[in-house]
Design a protein around this motif. Structure first.
Motif, PDB file in Angstrom:
ATOM      1  N   UNK A  52      -4.508  29.848  90.701  1.00 21.77           N
ATOM      2  CA  UNK A  52      -5.860  30.149  91.189  1.00 21.77           C
ATOM      3  C   UNK A  52      -5.933  31.413  92.048  1.00 21.77           C
ATOM      4  N   UNK A  53      -7.090  32.014  92.019  1.00 22.85           N
ATOM      5  CA  UNK A  53      -7.459  33.094  92.929  1.00 22.85           C
ATOM      6  C   UNK A  53      -8.022  32.407  94.169  1.00 22.85           C
ATOM      7  N   UNK A  54      -7.372  32.570  95.321  1.00 22.80           N
ATOM      8  CA  UNK A  54      -7.813  31.820  96.511  1.00 22.80           C
ATOM      9  C   UNK A  54      -7.415  32.526  97.795  1.00 22.80           C
ATOM     10  N   UNK A  55      -8.182  32.212  98.853  1.00 19.64           N
ATOM     11  CA  UNK A  55      -8.001  32.873 100.149  1.00 19.64           C
ATOM     12  C   UNK A  55      -7.677  31.900 101.277  1.00 19.64           C
ATOM     13  N   UNK A  56      -7.113  30.755 100.959  1.00 22.35           N
ATOM     14  CA  UNK A  56      -6.953  29.702 101.967  1.00 22.35           C
ATOM     15  C   UNK A  56      -6.041  30.113 103.116  1.00 22.35           C
ATOM     16  N   UNK A  78      -5.523  31.538 108.796  1.00 21.31           N
ATOM     17  CA  UNK A  78      -4.749  32.398 109.686  1.00 21.31           C
ATOM     18  C   UNK A  78      -3.257  32.256 109.487  1.00 21.31           C
ATOM     19  N   UNK A  79      -2.830  32.027 108.243  1.00 21.53           N
ATOM     20  CA  UNK A  79      -1.417  31.780 107.951  1.00 21.53           C
ATOM     21  C   UNK A  79      -0.849  32.782 106.951  1.00 21.53           C
ATOM     22  N   UNK A  80      -1.312  34.031 107.011  1.00 20.26           N
ATOM     23  CA  UNK A  80      -0.797  35.052 106.097  1.00 20.26           C
ATOM     24  C   UNK A  80       0.614  35.460 106.506  1.00 20.26           C
ATOM     25  N   UNK A  81       1.366  35.963 105.518  1.00 22.12           N
ATOM     26  CA  UNK A  81       2.730  36.426 105.747  1.00 22.12           C
ATOM     27  C   UNK A  81       2.867  37.843 105.207  1.00 22.12           C
ATOM     28  N   UNK A  82       3.907  38.544 105.621  1.00 24.78           N
ATOM     29  CA  UNK A  82       4.180  39.857 105.062  1.00 24.78           C
ATOM     30  C   UNK A  82       4.368  39.736 103.552  1.00 24.78           C
ATOM     31  N   UNK A  83       3.848  40.721 102.838  1.00 25.18           N
ATOM     32  CA  UNK A  83       3.942  40.703 101.377  1.00 25.18           C
ATOM     33  C   UNK A  83       5.277  41.297 100.954  1.00 25.18           C
ATOM     34  N   UNK A  84       6.127  40.460 100.388  1.00 24.10           N
ATOM     35  CA  UNK A  84       7.407  40.883  99.818  1.00 24.10           C
ATOM     36  C   UNK A  84       7.609  40.121  98.511  1.00 24.10           C
ATOM     37  N   UNK A 108      -3.486  32.960  95.319  1.00 23.10           N
ATOM     38  CA  UNK A 108      -3.534  34.105  96.203  1.00 23.10           C
ATOM     39  C   UNK A 108      -4.664  35.034  95.842  1.00 23.10           C
ATOM     40  N   UNK A 109      -4.739  36.143  96.549  1.00 23.96           N
ATOM     41  CA  UNK A 109      -5.705  37.190  96.268  1.00 23.96           C
ATOM     42  C   UNK A 109      -5.027  38.295  95.454  1.00 23.96           C
ATOM     43  N   UNK A 110      -5.780  39.333  95.120  1.00 19.12           N
ATOM     44  CA  UNK A 110      -5.263  40.360  94.207  1.00 19.12           C
ATOM     45  C   UNK A 110      -3.963  40.984  94.678  1.00 19.12           C
ATOM     46  N   UNK A 111      -3.829  41.191  95.992  1.00 25.95           N
ATOM     47  CA  UNK A 111      -2.640  41.851  96.523  1.00 25.95           C
ATOM     48  C   UNK A 111      -1.424  40.924  96.532  1.00 25.95           C
ATOM     49  N   UNK A 112      -1.618  39.673  96.130  1.00 31.32           N
ATOM     50  CA  UNK A 112      -0.514  38.731  95.949  1.00 31.32           C
ATOM     51  C   UNK A 112      -0.286  38.445  94.462  1.00 31.32           C
ATOM     52  N   UNK A 113      -1.368  38.156  93.739  1.00 29.86           N
ATOM     53  CA  UNK A 113      -1.258  37.765  92.336  1.00 29.86           C
ATOM     54  C   UNK A 113      -0.750  38.902  91.452  1.00 29.86           C
ATOM     55  N   UNK A 114      -1.318  40.091  91.614  1.00 28.98           N
ATOM     56  CA  UNK A 114      -0.888  41.191  90.752  1.00 28.98           C
ATOM     57  C   UNK A 114       0.513  41.707  91.075  1.00 28.98           C
ATOM     58  N   UNK A 115       0.916  41.815  92.358  1.00 25.36           N
ATOM     59  CA  UNK A 115       2.315  42.159  92.601  1.00 25.36           C
ATOM     60  C   UNK A 115       3.303  41.147  92.019  1.00 25.36           C
ATOM     61  N   UNK A 116       2.993  39.860  92.097  1.00 18.01           N
ATOM     62  CA  UNK A 116       3.883  38.864  91.504  1.00 18.01           C
ATOM     63  C   UNK A 116       3.980  39.064  89.991  1.00 18.01           C
ATOM     64  N   UNK A 124     -13.593  29.478 102.745  1.00 19.76           N
ATOM     65  CA  UNK A 124     -12.648  29.249 101.646  1.00 19.76           C
ATOM     66  C   UNK A 124     -13.269  29.494 100.275  1.00 19.76           C
ATOM     67  N   UNK A 125     -12.481  30.081  99.400  1.00 14.48           N
ATOM     68  CA  UNK A 125     -12.883  30.345  98.019  1.00 14.48           C
ATOM     69  C   UNK A 125     -11.679  30.110  97.124  1.00 14.48           C
ATOM     70  N   UNK A 126     -11.847  29.263  96.125  1.00 10.40           N
ATOM     71  CA  UNK A 126     -10.777  28.975  95.171  1.00 10.40           C
ATOM     72  C   UNK A 126     -11.397  28.985  93.778  1.00 10.40           C
ATOM     73  N   UNK A 127     -10.836  29.761  92.853  1.00  6.47           N
ATOM     74  CA  UNK A 127     -11.378  29.796  91.504  1.00  6.47           C
ATOM     75  C   UNK A 127     -10.262  30.013  90.496  1.00  6.47           C
ATOM     76  N   UNK A 128     -10.451  29.509  89.308  1.00  3.24           N
ATOM     77  CA  UNK A 128      -9.519  29.771  88.206  1.00  3.24           C
ATOM     78  C   UNK A 128     -10.256  29.611  86.891  1.00  3.24           C
ATOM     79  N   UNK A 129      -9.703  30.204  85.865  1.00  6.88           N
ATOM     80  CA  UNK A 129     -10.284  30.063  84.535  1.00  6.88           C
ATOM     81  C   UNK A 129      -9.838  28.745  83.907  1.00  6.88           C
ATOM     82  N   UNK A 130     -10.690  28.215  83.030  1.00  5.68           N
ATOM     83  CA  UNK A 130     -10.378  27.022  82.248  1.00  5.68           C
ATOM     84  C   UNK A 130     -10.554  27.370  80.774  1.00  5.68           C
TER      85      UNK A 130
END
Length: 259
Positions: free
Chosen positions: A37-41, A46-52, A67-75, A212-218
């Motif tokens: 899912x695309x989500x911002x929880x 307030x529990x974000x971590x450094x992106x690695x 995650x959001x774009x800066x997490x999903x696309x790097x993965x 909060x926003x959570x979405x995914x395709x079905x």
């Protein structure tokens, strides 16, 4: 096979020994869009971590989050590299349909550019419900998927040299701008995503730090969960349910596999 490669395949339902080729990327992108899912929880909590590479593996593949774009696309970028593709990350700026202007928070969208047989394609697994689900060539050619029609056109503006345009199935009657990006300015290191995460987390005009926003395709469309509503698109028919905090947690588990 690396841990990231193996766990990503497991998360989206691809056999460990299945070759990933350019011709099968569309299937991989569809499976990814339905599984992760695309989500911002974490932003809201307030529990974000450094992106690695390691933190993305742990969050999305270890803890079964999205995650959001800066997490999903790097993965997904790391997954592409693991499977022999030539790709880079780049930054874009999202267009606001409501006000017909680009977002004031700047180049906070992260996307992927993939090169195959001398041609460059846009690949995106982190654009919410607006995912092309196929590689989109930077030639203006229209690509059609289960999610609609998509094309990348050349641009000459302060925001970049190309624009992704979308026409979602059952939703859009005309082309609209998704985001602009610069194909000549790749992200040098994934650590650059931390700057983007800070803007998304702290900027007053960020669309992802309000609730909060959570979405995914079905298979039939998509599902979107907010603090107060649960919306389903199924074959062009939309239903919306008002919810409370208890129902939110139930739906988060039922539809997104998250606690």
């Amino acid at each position: 096979m690396s841990e990231l490669n193996a766990l990503f395949r497991k998360r989206i339902g691809i056999a460990q020994d299945e070759p990933i080729t350019f011709e099968t990327l569309a299937s991989v992108l569809e499976k990814t869009a339905r599984a992760i899912p695309f989500e911002n929880l974490c932003v809201i909590a307030g529990q974000t971590r450094d992106i690695t590479r390691e933190s993305l593996l742990d969050k999305i593949l270890g803890k079964n989050e999205g995650g959001l774009c800066y997490e999903l696309n790097p993965l997904f970028y790391f997954f592409l590299l693991e499977n022999g593709f030539q790709a880079v990350l780049t930054r874009g700026i999202v267009y606001k349909q409501a006000t017909q202007e680009y977002q004031s928070i700047g180049r906070t969208h992260v996307t992927i550019l993939l090169t195959h047989e001398g041609r460059t394609y846009l690949v995106d697994t982190g654009f919410g419900a607006n995912l092309p689900l196929k590689p989109v060539p930077l030639t203006g050619e229209t690509v059609t998927s289960a999610n609609g029609e998509f094309r990348v056109t050349k641009a000459s503006c302060e925001h970049g040299d190309h624009v992704l345009e979308v026409k979602l199935k059952h939703k859009d009657t005309a082309w609209r701008i998704g985001y602009a990006f610069d194909s000549a300015r790749p992200i040098a290191d994934v650590s650059e995503c931390n700057e983007i995460q800070t803007v998304i987390r702290e900027h007053t005009e960020s669309p992802f730090n309000k609730g909060p926003l959570v979405t995914r395709l079905t298979e039939a469309g998509n599902v979107t969960l907010t603090e107060t509503t649960f919306t389903k698109w199924e074959n062009g028919v939309v239903t919306k349910e008002g919810i409370d905090a208890v129902r939110f947690r139930e739906l988060l588990g039922e539809w997104f596999g998250m606690s």
